[in-house]
Write a protein that holds these residues in place. Structure first.
Motif, PDB file in Angstrom:
ATOM      1  N   ASN A  21     -13.400  41.300 -44.879  1.00 14.02           N
ATOM      2  CA  ASN A  21     -14.628  41.880 -45.425  1.00 14.02           C
ATOM      3  C   ASN A  21     -14.278  42.876 -46.527  1.00 14.02           C
ATOM      4  OD1 ASN A  21     -17.376  42.227 -45.678  1.00 14.02           O
ATOM      5  ND2 ASN A  21     -17.504  43.808 -44.103  1.00 14.02           N
ATOM      6  N   LYS A  22     -15.289  43.226 -47.324  1.00 12.20           N
ATOM      7  CA  LYS A  22     -15.091  44.101 -48.488  1.00 12.20           C
ATOM      8  C   LYS A  22     -14.013  43.499 -49.386  1.00 12.20           C
ATOM      9  CE  LYS A  22     -16.520  47.911 -45.504  1.00 12.20           C
ATOM     10  NZ  LYS A  22     -16.396  49.303 -45.077  1.00 12.20           N
ATOM     11  N   ALA A  23     -14.122  42.164 -49.560  1.00 16.84           N
ATOM     12  CA  ALA A  23     -13.079  41.423 -50.275  1.00 16.84           C
ATOM     13  C   ALA A  23     -13.090  41.692 -51.765  1.00 16.84           C
ATOM     14  CB  ALA A  23     -13.218  39.926 -49.994  1.00 16.84           C
ATOM     15  N   ASP A  24     -14.052  42.512 -52.232  1.00 14.51           N
ATOM     16  CA  ASP A  24     -14.045  42.892 -53.647  1.00 14.51           C
ATOM     17  C   ASP A  24     -13.175  44.131 -53.877  1.00 14.51           C
ATOM     18  OD1 ASP A  24     -15.766  44.415 -52.140  1.00 14.51           O
ATOM     19  OD2 ASP A  24     -17.358  44.518 -53.669  1.00 14.51           O
ATOM     20  N   ARG A  25     -12.623  44.642 -52.810  1.00 16.56           N
ATOM     21  CA  ARG A  25     -11.783  45.831 -52.951  1.00 16.56           C
ATOM     22  C   ARG A  25     -10.352  45.474 -53.319  1.00 16.56           C
ATOM     23  NH1 ARG A  25     -12.538  49.999 -47.929  1.00 16.56           N
ATOM     24  NH2 ARG A  25     -14.738  50.504 -48.231  1.00 16.56           N
ATOM     25  N   ASP A  26      -9.639  46.478 -53.853  1.00 16.73           N
ATOM     26  CA  ASP A  26      -8.210  46.293 -54.129  1.00 16.73           C
ATOM     27  C   ASP A  26      -7.480  45.959 -52.831  1.00 16.73           C
ATOM     28  OD1 ASP A  26      -8.494  46.818 -56.740  1.00 16.73           O
ATOM     29  OD2 ASP A  26      -7.642  48.856 -56.694  1.00 16.73           O
ATOM     30  N   GLY A  27      -6.542  45.069 -52.943  1.00 10.94           N
ATOM     31  CA  GLY A  27      -5.710  44.775 -51.773  1.00 10.94           C
ATOM     32  C   GLY A  27      -6.205  43.617 -50.934  1.00 10.94           C
ATOM     33  N   ALA A  28      -7.352  43.038 -51.300  1.00 15.39           N
ATOM     34  CA  ALA A  28      -7.891  41.941 -50.502  1.00 15.39           C
ATOM     35  C   ALA A  28      -6.950  40.735 -50.515  1.00 15.39           C
ATOM     36  CB  ALA A  28      -9.274  41.546 -51.004  1.00 15.39           C
ATOM     37  N   ASP A  29      -6.442  40.410 -51.716  1.00 20.19           N
ATOM     38  CA  ASP A  29      -5.540  39.256 -51.809  1.00 20.19           C
ATOM     39  C   ASP A  29      -4.281  39.485 -50.988  1.00 20.19           C
ATOM     40  OD1 ASP A  29      -7.337  38.071 -53.459  1.00 20.19           O
ATOM     41  OD2 ASP A  29      -6.296  38.562 -55.328  1.00 20.19           O
ATOM     42  N   GLY A  30      -3.773  40.711 -51.063  1.00 24.32           N
ATOM     43  CA  GLY A  30      -2.567  41.039 -50.301  1.00 24.32           C
ATOM     44  C   GLY A  30      -2.815  40.900 -48.803  1.00 24.32           C
ATOM     45  N   LEU A  31      -3.974  41.375 -48.357  1.00 29.83           N
ATOM     46  CA  LEU A  31      -4.304  41.290 -46.933  1.00 29.83           C
ATOM     47  C   LEU A  31      -4.407  39.827 -46.489  1.00 29.83           C
ATOM     48  CD1 LEU A  31      -5.159  42.580 -44.263  1.00 29.83           C
ATOM     49  CD2 LEU A  31      -7.471  42.833 -45.182  1.00 29.83           C
ATOM     50  N   ILE A  32      -5.039  39.013 -47.343  1.00 30.65           N
ATOM     51  CA  ILE A  32      -5.170  37.587 -47.012  1.00 30.65           C
ATOM     52  C   ILE A  32      -3.789  36.929 -46.905  1.00 30.65           C
ATOM     53  CG2 ILE A  32      -5.999  35.353 -47.893  1.00 30.65           C
ATOM     54  CD1 ILE A  32      -8.469  36.865 -48.986  1.00 30.65           C
ATOM     55  N   SER A  33      -2.894  37.232 -47.873  1.00 27.05           N
ATOM     56  CA  SER A  33      -1.546  36.633 -47.803  1.00 27.05           C
ATOM     57  C   SER A  33      -0.825  37.105 -46.552  1.00 27.05           C
ATOM     58  CB  SER A  33      -0.678  37.017 -48.998  1.00 27.05           C
ATOM     59  OG  SER A  33      -1.422  37.216 -50.145  1.00 27.05           O
ATOM     60  N   GLN A  34      -1.029  38.390 -46.224  1.00 22.48           N
ATOM     61  CA  GLN A  34      -0.349  38.948 -45.060  1.00 22.48           C
ATOM     62  C   GLN A  34      -0.821  38.252 -43.776  1.00 22.48           C
ATOM     63  OE1 GLN A  34      -0.864  43.176 -45.050  1.00 22.48           O
ATOM     64  NE2 GLN A  34       0.920  43.527 -43.754  1.00 22.48           N
ATOM     65  N   LEU A  35      -2.123  38.066 -43.692  1.00 22.40           N
ATOM     66  CA  LEU A  35      -2.664  37.371 -42.529  1.00 22.40           C
ATOM     67  C   LEU A  35      -2.134  35.943 -42.459  1.00 22.40           C
ATOM     68  CD1 LEU A  35      -6.388  38.568 -42.612  1.00 22.40           C
ATOM     69  CD2 LEU A  35      -4.757  38.972 -40.765  1.00 22.40           C
ATOM     70  N   ARG A  36      -2.112  35.290 -43.632  1.00 24.87           N
ATOM     71  CA  ARG A  36      -1.647  33.912 -43.673  1.00 24.87           C
ATOM     72  C   ARG A  36      -0.185  33.835 -43.227  1.00 24.87           C
ATOM     73  NH1 ARG A  36      -3.925  31.969 -48.835  1.00 24.87           N
ATOM     74  NH2 ARG A  36      -5.918  31.771 -47.732  1.00 24.87           N
ATOM     75  N   ALA A  37       0.604  34.813 -43.691  1.00 24.44           N
ATOM     76  CA  ALA A  37       2.024  34.823 -43.320  1.00 24.44           C
ATOM     77  C   ALA A  37       2.186  35.036 -41.815  1.00 24.44           C
ATOM     78  CB  ALA A  37       2.754  35.920 -44.099  1.00 24.44           C
ATOM     79  N   MET A  38       1.369  35.941 -41.252  1.00 24.70           N
ATOM     80  CA  MET A  38       1.464  36.201 -39.819  1.00 24.70           C
ATOM     81  C   MET A  38       1.087  34.961 -39.024  1.00 24.70           C
ATOM     82  SD  MET A  38       0.104  40.112 -39.361  1.00 24.70           S
ATOM     83  CE  MET A  38       0.655  40.339 -37.653  1.00 24.70           C
ATOM     84  N   LEU A  39       0.069  34.252 -39.491  1.00 16.42           N
ATOM     85  CA  LEU A  39      -0.340  33.027 -38.803  1.00 16.42           C
ATOM     86  C   LEU A  39       0.775  31.990 -38.876  1.00 16.42           C
ATOM     87  CD1 LEU A  39      -4.065  32.686 -39.918  1.00 16.42           C
ATOM     88  CD2 LEU A  39      -3.233  33.099 -37.592  1.00 16.42           C
ATOM     89  N   ARG A  40       1.437  31.908 -40.049  1.00 18.27           N
ATOM     90  CA  ARG A  40       2.491  30.919 -40.219  1.00 18.27           C
ATOM     91  C   ARG A  40       3.665  31.249 -39.304  1.00 18.27           C
ATOM     92  NH1 ARG A  40       3.422  31.348 -45.652  1.00 18.27           N
ATOM     93  NH2 ARG A  40       1.287  30.759 -46.159  1.00 18.27           N
ATOM     94  N   LEU A  41       3.972  32.551 -39.204  1.00 19.45           N
ATOM     95  CA  LEU A  41       5.057  32.996 -38.326  1.00 19.45           C
ATOM     96  C   LEU A  41       4.843  32.529 -36.888  1.00 19.45           C
ATOM     97  CD1 LEU A  41       6.015  36.687 -39.116  1.00 19.45           C
ATOM     98  CD2 LEU A  41       7.553  34.755 -38.764  1.00 19.45           C
ATOM     99  N   GLY A  42       3.595  32.506 -36.489  1.00 17.71           N
ATOM    100  CA  GLY A  42       3.273  32.120 -35.116  1.00 17.71           C
ATOM    101  C   GLY A  42       3.481  30.633 -34.850  1.00 17.71           C
TER     102      GLY A  42
END
Lengths: 314, 314
Positions: B189-210
């Motif tokens: 949420n609040k994906a118009d804020r700075d850091g949204a892309d980074g958060l999405i990549s981070q989540l994606r990486a964590m999911l991939r790690l699993g």
């Protein structure tokens, strides 16, 4: 019990094994706790709560080092109720706590629920009792803030620290209403950041809104920068003042009784479930769950059927 | 029961009274739930969790409006486990939800624990059952994130949404490990804020790690700006896909059975405590608590004394 004897004598390995036994629960936990319970009641139990990223671990770290310099012994329990799934959520915290490792005056333990309902609250209460019985003068419990865990911490601790930091989310929302009732001391950590003064005024205003404190204790608001060990001494002395207040006002005894009542209820609930489980093991229990899932019976009627011949027989 | 009949017929006042009865617990709650339980199992139950300030209420609001436009009926339960003390922590949330008021296709209710141990989890399960029985097609449960409450939500819901926002605290810490296991869908949420892309990549990486998801469902990550109603349709369709997946894979039945098992245990624990309380009312119970607080007896032995003649009699 031999294990209880070593634990009471201060043996660290016995303490570690004892906490594992408490986490696992069941008869061995009951026996161990029964054996050491009379030796509890000496430690000062401090709860530390706050949102993720508030700097709880760093603060706990600097408090522990402060007290070690004064010759006190400290037990630290890090509780993460979200880890029944993962079991490893607080690895990051533990890594940052490494500087304390190897000091015999400090004992650090991470706890995670084994997935039992209410099990983590009961196990944490037991772990506090074990550290207390093993002679640690201060027991710090660190927990992720928000929700039930904060309430549980407040119920288990004698002094509860609530850590806030400037600039995390909407302030009005992040300072949740329930927090005012559980905080004995507020810490505004990362107080060198923008917004620290505003957060302090906001906390002060909220405290004022609540009127005079019913127990005669006005929660102080301590600014700190735990990373640079600023505010640690002030916080330690506020904790000491709170402890003195608890004793002088008679609240120590009242809180002790509340804790006893709560722990008693947790233990009864878990023990009742364990006994019913043991009695209606396997097929009969699972068949009831199947019937509930299929909506052939409702869970209240099913529970009454199990409990009827047992608990309510007059 | 007359109340159950009106509730099943869709009477809102009966529903409101029913939920109050469930919150209070005891025999009236048992009877009501027993009367409506066979009519449950139709609603899709969605849990929404995230840190304070993540925008949960706004998101729930826009989802509800989206579904209302499609003609669906929605029940919303806002749970705040921290309010046994305050009772009013979510006032802010409710005010923001006002636009939904007055629509008969929507029912909104805030719940707070009445201070019973585990009571809020049991009462929330009951409230879900009541909304389901009253015919609401979608039941949304909104809870403050972190700790036990998330786990409880995941256990009560069929689809769990976890809301993250960019720039709240240290990211690695704020995305707690346990969260990966409970999230069926991530919302940034609040994906118009700075850091949204980074958060999405981070989540994606964590999911991939699993590694590959054990249940064949890869949690999607949906960017949204709930305040401007961006991402709502995508989120609603992801929820629909998850629901289809649950049915097609047979996981719906497995989750239902898990929920039944958990609710059964909560009810047994509460009922066992209630019965013992009723039986050893007043002085005898309090005397035991006094003895525990004075450390003349340990709580395990005291619990065994109460339970012995009842639960464990062979």
């Amino acid at each position: 019990l031999e294990l209880a004897q070593s634990l009471l004598a201060g043996n660290r390995r016995a303490l570690a094994r004892g906490i594992t036994i408490a986490e696992t629960g069941g008869a061995p936990a009951h026996e161990l706790l029964a054996a050491i319970y009379a030796s509890t009641g000496r430690a000062h139990i401090i709860g530390v709560t706050g949102a993720p990223g508030a700097g709880k671990s760093t603060l706990v770290n600097s408090l522990a080092l402060h007290w070690r310099r004064a010759g006190k012994t400290i037990g630290i329990i890090a509780v993460d109720p979200s880890s029944p799934f993962s079991g490893g959520a607080i690895l990051g915290d533990r890594i940052r706590m490494q500087p304390l490792g190897g000091d015999p005056g400090i004992f650090i333990r991470s706890m995670a629920s084994r997935g039992r309902l209410g099990g983590i609250a009961r196990a944490t209460g037991d772990a506090i009792a074990l550290l207390d019985a093993a002679g640690f003068e201060i027991v710090l419990i660190e927990t992720v803030g928000a929700g039930q865990s904060e309430v549980e911490i407040a119920a288990a601790a004698q002094t509860t620290l609530v850590i806030e930091v400037p600039g995390m989310g909407d302030d009005v929302q992040s300072i949740k209403a329930g927090i005012l009732e559980i905080a004995d001391i507020f810490v505004v950590n990362k107080a060198d950041r923008d917004g620290a003064d505003g957060l302090i005024s906001q906390l002060r205003a909220m405290l004022r809104l609540g009127g005079p404190p019913p127990n005669g204790w006005e929660p102080p608001i301590i600014p700190a920068v735990a990373m640079r060990d600023q505010g640690t001494a002030e916080l330690a002395s506020a904790i000491e003042r709170h402890r003195t207040h608890l004793h002088a006002s008679g609240q120590q005894a009242a809180r002790d009784r509340e804790r006893a009542s709560r722990e008693f209820q947790l233990i009864i609930q878990e023990a009742a479930l364990e006994r019913l489980h043991a009695r209606y093991a396997g097929a009969a229990w699972e068949a009831l769950v199947d019937q509930i899932a299929a909506r052939e019976i409702d869970p209240y009627t099913a529970a009454a059927q199990l409990l009827e011949p047992e608990v309510s027989r007059k």
